[in-house]
Write a protein that holds these residues in place. Structure first.
Motif, PDB file in Angstrom:
ATOM      1  N   LEU A  11       0.728  -1.201   0.360  1.00 34.32           N
ATOM      2  CA  LEU A  11      -0.124   0.230   0.448  1.00 34.32           C
ATOM      3  C   LEU A  11       0.912   0.943  -0.374  1.00 34.32           C
ATOM      4  CD1 LEU A  11      -2.845  -0.815   2.868  1.00 34.32           C
ATOM      5  CD2 LEU A  11      -3.257  -0.596  -0.075  1.00 34.32           C
ATOM      6  N   ALA A  12       2.011   1.309   0.384  1.00 37.65           N
ATOM      7  CA  ALA A  12       2.983   2.557   1.054  1.00 37.65           C
ATOM      8  C   ALA A  12       3.262   2.396  -1.024  1.00 37.65           C
ATOM      9  CB  ALA A  12       3.702   2.413   2.310  1.00 37.65           C
ATOM     10  N   ASN A  13       3.784   1.681  -1.346  1.00 36.28           N
ATOM     11  CA  ASN A  13       4.915   1.810  -1.588  1.00 36.28           C
ATOM     12  C   ASN A  13       4.372   1.464  -3.427  1.00 36.28           C
ATOM     13  OD1 ASN A  13       7.404   1.956  -0.458  1.00 36.28           O
ATOM     14  ND2 ASN A  13       6.536   0.404   0.029  1.00 36.28           N
ATOM     15  N   ARG A  14       3.013   1.581  -3.522  1.00 38.01           N
ATOM     16  CA  ARG A  14       2.250   1.052  -5.190  1.00 38.01           C
ATOM     17  C   ARG A  14       3.048   1.432  -6.297  1.00 38.01           C
ATOM     18  NH1 ARG A  14      -3.325   0.936  -6.642  1.00 38.01           N
ATOM     19  NH2 ARG A  14      -3.900   1.430  -3.516  1.00 38.01           N
ATOM     20  N   ALA A  15       3.773   3.306  -6.494  1.00 41.33           N
ATOM     21  CA  ALA A  15       4.145   3.514  -7.535  1.00 41.33           C
ATOM     22  C   ALA A  15       5.344   2.561  -7.533  1.00 41.33           C
ATOM     23  CB  ALA A  15       4.455   4.775  -7.689  1.00 41.33           C
ATOM     24  N   VAL A  16       6.434   2.498  -6.812  1.00 38.27           N
ATOM     25  CA  VAL A  16       7.586   1.962  -6.816  1.00 38.27           C
ATOM     26  C   VAL A  16       7.173   0.636  -7.341  1.00 38.27           C
ATOM     27  CG1 VAL A  16       9.821   0.538  -5.866  1.00 38.27           C
ATOM     28  CG2 VAL A  16       9.088   2.818  -4.732  1.00 38.27           C
ATOM     29  N   ILE A  17       6.175  -0.262  -6.631  1.00 44.66           N
ATOM     30  CA  ILE A  17       5.986  -1.398  -7.511  1.00 44.66           C
ATOM     31  C   ILE A  17       5.312  -1.855  -8.430  1.00 44.66           C
ATOM     32  CG2 ILE A  17       4.965  -3.810  -6.672  1.00 44.66           C
ATOM     33  CD1 ILE A  17       4.519  -2.737  -3.253  1.00 44.66           C
ATOM     34  N   GLU A  18       4.975  -0.668  -8.943  1.00 47.68           N
ATOM     35  CA  GLU A  18       3.805  -0.782 -10.508  1.00 47.68           C
ATOM     36  C   GLU A  18       5.618  -0.301 -11.777  1.00 47.68           C
ATOM     37  OE1 GLU A  18       1.700   2.789 -11.191  1.00 47.68           O
ATOM     38  OE2 GLU A  18      -0.056   1.696 -10.236  1.00 47.68           O
ATOM     39  N   LYS A  19       6.911   0.157 -11.018  1.00 48.06           N
ATOM     40  CA  LYS A  19       7.778   0.399 -11.973  1.00 48.06           C
ATOM     41  C   LYS A  19       8.859  -1.332 -11.771  1.00 48.06           C
ATOM     42  CE  LYS A  19      10.943   2.258 -13.602  1.00 48.06           C
ATOM     43  NZ  LYS A  19      11.744   2.165 -14.856  1.00 48.06           N
ATOM     44  N   VAL A  20       8.857  -1.681 -11.037  1.00 51.45           N
ATOM     45  CA  VAL A  20       9.349  -2.843 -10.310  1.00 51.45           C
ATOM     46  C   VAL A  20       8.446  -4.189 -11.070  1.00 51.45           C
ATOM     47  CG1 VAL A  20      10.559  -4.848  -9.471  1.00 51.45           C
ATOM     48  CG2 VAL A  20      10.284  -2.187  -8.177  1.00 51.45           C
ATOM     49  N   LEU A  21       7.519  -4.169 -11.720  1.00 52.15           N
ATOM     50  CA  LEU A  21       6.758  -5.072 -12.269  1.00 52.15           C
ATOM     51  C   LEU A  21       6.864  -4.629 -13.433  1.00 52.15           C
ATOM     52  CD1 LEU A  21       4.276  -7.692 -11.951  1.00 52.15           C
ATOM     53  CD2 LEU A  21       2.647  -5.599 -11.905  1.00 52.15           C
ATOM     54  N   SER A  22       6.412  -3.389 -13.929  1.00 44.28           N
ATOM     55  CA  SER A  22       6.785  -2.909 -15.281  1.00 44.28           C
ATOM     56  C   SER A  22       7.845  -3.516 -15.924  1.00 44.28           C
ATOM     57  CB  SER A  22       6.436  -1.316 -15.602  1.00 44.28           C
ATOM     58  OG  SER A  22       6.164  -0.780 -16.730  1.00 44.28           O
ATOM     59  N   ASP A  23       9.207  -3.148 -15.131  1.00 45.94           N
ATOM     60  CA  ASP A  23      10.414  -3.296 -15.867  1.00 45.94           C
ATOM     61  C   ASP A  23      10.432  -4.673 -15.952  1.00 45.94           C
ATOM     62  OD1 ASP A  23      10.846  -0.978 -16.105  1.00 45.94           O
ATOM     63  OD2 ASP A  23      12.125  -0.456 -14.293  1.00 45.94           O
ATOM     64  N   ALA A  24      10.875  -5.872 -15.266  1.00 45.58           N
ATOM     65  CA  ALA A  24      10.592  -7.113 -14.830  1.00 45.58           C
ATOM     66  C   ALA A  24       9.675  -7.808 -15.659  1.00 45.58           C
ATOM     67  CB  ALA A  24       9.944  -7.594 -13.902  1.00 45.58           C
TER      68      ALA A  24
END
Length: 194
Positions: free
Chosen positions: A153-166
């Motif tokens: 919940l606190a890091n949605r933008a970071v997780i989106e970037k990591v997921l997108s890159d992967a």
């Protein structure tokens, strides 16, 4: 004499015209002719064409699609003292855009690889299910399960970037191209909601 000639011309024209049909390949679609000897070698762009004899026009959806992916992920979870405990399931919706690669060799192999539906139309959703769904769901579970629900919940933008890159890196050799990968919604585990 003239009457016989007109009859011959009319019969010949009706036989020739009866053996063909006018077909349309709509915008954002590609086509191939399926002949008695297999597929024609060329990929046909959008437009009108005549299909002769027993040949059939096969359509491939080449448009851009938005695919929602909903999945439950067992999240990393910690006890109050920091020791690991069995995780909680958290629901996610992931959205992404995809389309087929604009490469004639890739497109030709898709026509050979995908089993034709009865209506002779290969839909974008079918292409995603064959070439993209396993990769997207696997990568999403691998990445999302590394976080606690609170971290997610606190890091949605970071997780989106990591997921997108992967997903983008892992899909480089697939016949589909992904873009605009996001996580528009997260559903907390019932235990945390209370």
């Amino acid at each position: 004499q003239m009457k016989k000639l007109l009859i011959i011309i009319a019969v010949t024209a009706s036989v020739l015209l009866g053996g063909c049909s006018s077909e349309t390949i709509p915008p954002a679609h590609l086509g191939k002719l399926l002949t008695v000897d297999g597929y024609s070698p060329e990929v046909l762009p959008s437009g009108k064409l005549y299909v002769w004899g027993r040949d059939e026009l096969i359509l491939l959806d080449a448009s851009t699609h938005v695919q929602p992916v909903t999945l439950d992920v067992t999240m990393k979870d910690l006890n109050a003292d920091g020791s690991p405990r069995p995780g909680l399931d958290m629901g996610f919706t992931i959205k992404l855009r995809y389309k087929i690669k604009s490469d004639d060799a890739v497109i030709a192999s898709m026509f050979q690889d995908i089993k034709l539906p009865e209506d002779m139309y290969i839909r974008g959703e079918h292409i995603y299910n064959i070439y993209g769904s396993i990769l997207v769901e696997t990568k999403a579970r691998q990445i999302l399960s590394k976080y606690t629900p609170e971290e997610a919940l606190a890091n949605r933008a970071v997780i989106e970037k990591v997921l997108s890159d992967a997903i983008l890196k892992s899909s480089e050799n697939l016949p589909v191209v992904f873009s605009d990968i996001s996580i528009p919604s997260m559903r907390l585990p019932e235990l945390i909601k209370k």
